[in-house]
Every structure is written in C-alpha cells, then in structure tokens.
Design a protein around this motif. Structure first.
Motif, PDB file in Angstrom:
ATOM      1  N   GLU A 173       0.827  -1.211   0.000  1.00  0.00           N
ATOM      2  CA  GLU A 173       0.000   0.000   0.000  1.00  0.00           C
ATOM      3  C   GLU A 173       0.858   1.255   0.000  1.00  0.00           C
ATOM      4  OE1 GLU A 173      -2.407  -0.512   3.427  1.00  0.00           O
ATOM      5  OE2 GLU A 173      -3.863  -1.827   2.430  1.00  0.00           O
ATOM      6  N   LYS A 174       1.941   1.207   0.745  1.00  0.00           N
ATOM      7  CA  LYS A 174       2.828   2.365   0.805  1.00  0.00           C
ATOM      8  C   LYS A 174       3.442   2.642  -0.563  1.00  0.00           C
ATOM      9  CE  LYS A 174       6.381   4.379   3.769  1.00  0.00           C
ATOM     10  NZ  LYS A 174       7.238   4.190   4.962  1.00  0.00           N
ATOM     11  N   ILE A 175       3.786   1.584  -1.285  1.00  0.00           N
ATOM     12  CA  ILE A 175       4.391   1.737  -2.612  1.00  0.00           C
ATOM     13  C   ILE A 175       3.339   2.075  -3.667  1.00  0.00           C
ATOM     14  CG2 ILE A 175       5.600   0.530  -4.475  1.00  0.00           C
ATOM     15  CD1 ILE A 175       6.948  -1.184  -2.261  1.00  0.00           C
ATOM     16  N   LYS A 176       2.267   1.274  -3.730  1.00  0.00           N
ATOM     17  CA  LYS A 176       1.310   1.395  -4.836  1.00  0.00           C
ATOM     18  C   LYS A 176       0.251   2.471  -4.625  1.00  0.00           C
ATOM     19  CE  LYS A 176       1.844  -3.180  -6.841  1.00  0.00           C
ATOM     20  NZ  LYS A 176       1.164  -4.407  -7.312  1.00  0.00           N
ATOM     21  N   LEU A 177      -0.039   2.809  -3.378  1.00  0.00           N
ATOM     22  CA  LEU A 177      -1.041   3.853  -3.124  1.00  0.00           C
ATOM     23  C   LEU A 177      -0.388   5.196  -2.804  1.00  0.00           C
ATOM     24  CD1 LEU A 177      -3.647   1.873  -0.984  1.00  0.00           C
ATOM     25  CD2 LEU A 177      -3.600   2.235  -3.447  1.00  0.00           C
ATOM     26  N   GLY A 178       0.662   5.147  -1.978  1.00  0.00           N
ATOM     27  CA  GLY A 178       1.327   6.391  -1.604  1.00  0.00           C
ATOM     28  C   GLY A 178       2.511   6.748  -2.484  1.00  0.00           C
ATOM     29  N   HIS A 179       3.012   5.743  -3.267  1.00  0.00           N
ATOM     30  CA  HIS A 179       4.188   5.932  -4.129  1.00  0.00           C
ATOM     31  C   HIS A 179       5.423   6.311  -3.307  1.00  0.00           C
ATOM     32  CE1 HIS A 179       1.125   7.148  -7.525  1.00  0.00           C
ATOM     33  NE2 HIS A 179       0.946   5.916  -7.065  1.00  0.00           N
ATOM     34  N   TYR A 180       5.499   5.754  -2.076  1.00  0.00           N
ATOM     35  CA  TYR A 180       6.599   6.033  -1.162  1.00  0.00           C
ATOM     36  C   TYR A 180       7.690   4.965  -1.291  1.00  0.00           C
ATOM     37  CZ  TYR A 180       4.106   9.506   1.726  1.00  0.00           C
ATOM     38  OH  TYR A 180       3.460  10.617   2.186  1.00  0.00           O
ATOM     39  N   CYS A 181       8.940   5.395  -1.319  1.00  0.00           N
ATOM     40  CA  CYS A 181      10.060   4.457  -1.201  1.00  0.00           C
ATOM     41  C   CYS A 181      10.059   3.903   0.218  1.00  0.00           C
ATOM     42  CB  CYS A 181      11.378   5.173  -1.496  1.00  0.00           C
ATOM     43  SG  CYS A 181      12.852   4.194  -1.081  1.00  0.00           S
ATOM     44  N   LEU A 182      10.236   2.597   0.362  1.00  0.00           N
ATOM     45  CA  LEU A 182      10.211   1.973   1.681  1.00  0.00           C
ATOM     46  C   LEU A 182      11.341   2.470   2.579  1.00  0.00           C
ATOM     47  CD1 LEU A 182       9.424  -1.765   0.827  1.00  0.00           C
ATOM     48  CD2 LEU A 182       7.848  -0.026   1.678  1.00  0.00           C
ATOM     49  N   TYR A 183      12.455   2.863   1.973  1.00  0.00           N
ATOM     50  CA  TYR A 183      13.619   3.233   2.779  1.00  0.00           C
ATOM     51  C   TYR A 183      13.755   4.744   2.983  1.00  0.00           C
ATOM     52  CZ  TYR A 183      18.324   3.309   4.659  1.00  0.00           C
ATOM     53  OH  TYR A 183      19.406   3.527   5.475  1.00  0.00           O
ATOM     54  N   CYS A 184      13.806   5.504   1.899  1.00  0.00           N
ATOM     55  CA  CYS A 184      14.039   6.947   2.041  1.00  0.00           C
ATOM     56  C   CYS A 184      12.744   7.763   2.070  1.00  0.00           C
ATOM     57  CB  CYS A 184      14.946   7.465   0.923  1.00  0.00           C
ATOM     58  SG  CYS A 184      14.177   7.497  -0.718  1.00  0.00           S
ATOM     59  N   GLU A 185      11.623   7.104   1.768  1.00  0.00           N
ATOM     60  CA  GLU A 185      10.289   7.724   1.787  1.00  0.00           C
ATOM     61  C   GLU A 185      10.126   8.856   0.771  1.00  0.00           C
ATOM     62  OE1 GLU A 185       8.978   8.616   5.779  1.00  0.00           O
ATOM     63  OE2 GLU A 185       8.398   6.520   5.997  1.00  0.00           O
ATOM     64  N   ARG A 186      10.943   8.848  -0.244  1.00  0.00           N
ATOM     65  CA  ARG A 186      10.745   9.782  -1.340  1.00  0.00           C
ATOM     66  C   ARG A 186       9.457   9.405  -2.084  1.00  0.00           C
ATOM     67  NH1 ARG A 186      14.910  10.516  -6.492  1.00  0.00           N
ATOM     68  NH2 ARG A 186      13.533  11.844  -7.758  1.00  0.00           N
ATOM     69  N   CYS A 194       8.491   4.381  -8.463  1.00  0.00           N
ATOM     70  CA  CYS A 194       8.949   4.115  -7.087  1.00  0.00           C
ATOM     71  C   CYS A 194       9.717   2.796  -7.030  1.00  0.00           C
ATOM     72  CB  CYS A 194       7.747   4.082  -6.146  1.00  0.00           C
ATOM     73  SG  CYS A 194       8.170   3.818  -4.414  1.00  0.00           S
ATOM     74  N   GLN A 195       9.190   1.770  -7.680  1.00  0.00           N
ATOM     75  CA  GLN A 195       9.866   0.467  -7.714  1.00  0.00           C
ATOM     76  C   GLN A 195      11.241   0.582  -8.377  1.00  0.00           C
ATOM     77  OE1 GLN A 195       6.936  -2.017  -9.720  1.00  0.00           O
ATOM     78  NE2 GLN A 195       6.449  -3.053  -7.796  1.00  0.00           N
ATOM     79  N   LYS A 196      11.310   1.272  -9.500  1.00  0.00           N
ATOM     80  CA  LYS A 196      12.580   1.433 -10.216  1.00  0.00           C
ATOM     81  C   LYS A 196      13.607   2.149  -9.344  1.00  0.00           C
ATOM     82  CE  LYS A 196      10.649   1.502 -14.904  1.00  0.00           C
ATOM     83  NZ  LYS A 196      10.430   2.303 -16.126  1.00  0.00           N
ATOM     84  N   HIS A 197      13.145   3.158  -8.621  1.00  0.00           N
ATOM     85  CA  HIS A 197      14.047   3.891  -7.723  1.00  0.00           C
ATOM     86  C   HIS A 197      14.604   2.972  -6.650  1.00  0.00           C
ATOM     87  CE1 HIS A 197      15.306   6.685  -4.531  1.00  0.00           C
ATOM     88  NE2 HIS A 197      14.515   5.988  -3.735  1.00  0.00           N
ATOM     89  N   MET A 198      13.737   2.193  -6.016  1.00  0.00           N
ATOM     90  CA  MET A 198      14.186   1.314  -4.931  1.00  0.00           C
ATOM     91  C   MET A 198      15.209   0.300  -5.420  1.00  0.00           C
ATOM     92  SD  MET A 198      10.801   0.686  -2.539  1.00  0.00           S
ATOM     93  CE  MET A 198       9.734   0.185  -3.874  1.00  0.00           C
ATOM     94  N   ILE A 199      14.999  -0.206  -6.614  1.00  0.00           N
ATOM     95  CA  ILE A 199      15.940  -1.182  -7.172  1.00  0.00           C
ATOM     96  C   ILE A 199      17.276  -0.520  -7.518  1.00  0.00           C
ATOM     97  CG2 ILE A 199      16.376  -2.724  -9.113  1.00  0.00           C
ATOM     98  CD1 ILE A 199      13.347  -3.256  -9.198  1.00  0.00           C
ATOM     99  N   SER A 200      17.222   0.622  -8.198  1.00  0.00           N
ATOM    100  CA  SER A 200      18.452   1.289  -8.640  1.00  0.00           C
ATOM    101  C   SER A 200      19.275   1.830  -7.473  1.00  0.00           C
ATOM    102  CB  SER A 200      18.123   2.427  -9.609  1.00  0.00           C
ATOM    103  OG  SER A 200      17.395   3.454  -8.957  1.00  0.00           O
ATOM    104  N   LYS A 201      18.606   2.271  -6.396  1.00  0.00           N
ATOM    105  CA  LYS A 201      19.299   2.839  -5.235  1.00  0.00           C
ATOM    106  C   LYS A 201      19.537   1.813  -4.135  1.00  0.00           C
ATOM    107  CE  LYS A 201      19.462   7.050  -6.811  1.00  0.00           C
ATOM    108  NZ  LYS A 201      20.766   7.701  -7.147  1.00  0.00           N
TER     109      LYS A 201
END
Length: 246
Positions: A173-186, A194-201
């Motif tokens: 929900e945090k990723i798909k509804l809020g579009h929040y990164c799990l770690y940095c919360e961008r 959001c998924q691409k960011h989490m993988i690349s970073k």
C-alpha cells in the motif's frame, strides 16, 4: 480485486471506500499526527477526535495572532488603504506561487501513457506478490524468500513478527497507493517509478531505526521476548544474591 473493508493502522475506526481514499489518508495530517502519537506511546485518535483537536489548535493560533496584531497596532493610527492593498497583493502573489508549486508537483497525466495513468487508480494489493516486480509466489514465505534472493530484502526481528501478511500488505500500500520508497520515503508520480528507484538505489529494504519503527510496530509482538529477557535478568540477579551470601 475487491476494495471492501480497506483500513489503515493510523485510522482507527475508519473504513475506506476505495484505494484512492486510502492513498489520500497516507498524505493527511491525521495520518502524520497518529504516527507521532504512536512513536510517543500514546493512543491513536479517531477521525472525529483528531478533527476536534485540529480545529481547536487552529482557533487558538488565530486568537494568538489576533491578539499579537492588536497589541502591535495599539498605539498606531488606522492603517492606510495603500498599506492594506500592498499587503493583499503580497498575499495574492504568495498564494499564486504556492498553488503553482503544488500544481507543478502533481504528476502530469498528459505526459504519461494512458495505461500507466489507469494503473495508478486501483492497483492490486497482493501480499504474495513481490514488492519490487510483478512476480507472484505461491505463499507468503515463498514471496519473502524470492525478494531476499533477488533484491536482498529481509524482515528484521523475524522471530517476533506476528503478522507477515499485514506487513507485506502495508508495504504494498505504501508503494502502490502512496508511491513512497520503503527506505528513504521519497514520493514518486507513479508506483512503477517508485519500484525502479528502490531497485536502482538498493532501497529494497525496510528502514529499521529510531524514528521509523512506529510504522512497523503494529505487525510485531515482543511480549515473549520481553518475558524471556526479564526472566533471564531475574536468574542473573538470583545468582548474584547467592554469590554474595556465600
């Protein structure tokens, strides 16, 4: 996927009618306020109680500003029309700037493919699906193993985790509804970005540290661990007492 019975740990007593409504909650002052209360060990507020406190706080702030303004002009003559006009112009300009910034921060739907825009409206939330790609496992445990093997994802203090399905669902929900990164919360315009960011970073992990624990706490139960720790402390104190007596 049915959207009946959507809830959030920071919205006690509230059931959301849609994923979009739940996503809006994650951006609300009510959500942020209850996160701070949870961190302080205080009970979370229901919407009506929060709203009452919020309105009372705003009224108090306005009253203080009013008194401060009255004291400031107590010994002055009535402000001139010119000053008022300048003030209003400044306010209007500021409001326009804020509105412009807010508008520019919104994702430009026209710049996104129609299918991508549609995918943001009602994304599927499945705890058995990987948080970082479309792979779907046969069980929750298999999903965790898949994410650990492919992305280095792991669940801290796993032995004390009481609700694996709830934790994975919340992360989705945090990723798909809020579009929040799990770690940095961008926050991103789309959950795919959001998924691409989490993988690349290499942010494919939970932020498990002071100030972020309150989000994960509802899914854990440390009672057994605490009881074991206290029992161990009791045995140590007993041994010390016996040694002193000898």
């Amino acid at each position: 996927m049915s959207t009946a019975g959507l809830t959030s740990t920071t919205a006690p007593g509230k059931t959301f009618a849609s994923r979009a409504e739940l996503a809006d909650h994650y951006k609300s002052d009510w959500h942020k306020y209850n996160l701070k209360r949870r961190e302080a060990g205080l009970p979370l507020l229901e919407e009506a109680e929060f709203q009452a406190r919020w309105e009372a706080a705003l009224a108090l702030r306005q009253e203080k500003e009013k008194k401060s303004g009255t004291d400031h002009i107590k010994n002055k003559q009535k402000q001139s029309k010119k000053v008022k006009q300048q003030h209003q112009t400044s306010v209007d300009a500021t409001a326009s700037t804020v509105e412009g910034e807010a508008e520019s921060a919104k994702p430009k739907a026209s710049h996104l493919p129609a299918a991508l825009v549609e995918s943001q409206e009602n994304p599927e939330i499945d705890p058995k699906q990987c948080l970082f790609d479309s792979h779907r496992s046969g069980s929750l445990e298999e999903n965790v193993e898949y994410m650990q093997r492919h992305y280095g994802f792991f669940i801290p203090d796993r032995e004390c985790l009481a609700d694996l399905e709830g934790l994975l669902g919340y992360c989705h929900e945090k990723i798909k509804l809020g579009h929040y990164c799990l770690y940095c919360e961008r926050v991103f315009p789309t959950w795919q970005a959001c998924q691409k960011h989490m993988i690349s970073k290499q942010h494919t992990k939970l932020r498990y540290e002071q100030g972020y624990w309150e989000e994960l706490d509802p899914f854990y139960d440390f009672k057994k661990e605490d009881a074991g720790f206290l029992a161990e402390r009791g045995d140590m104190n007993s041994d010390d007492t016996e040694e002193k007596m000898e």
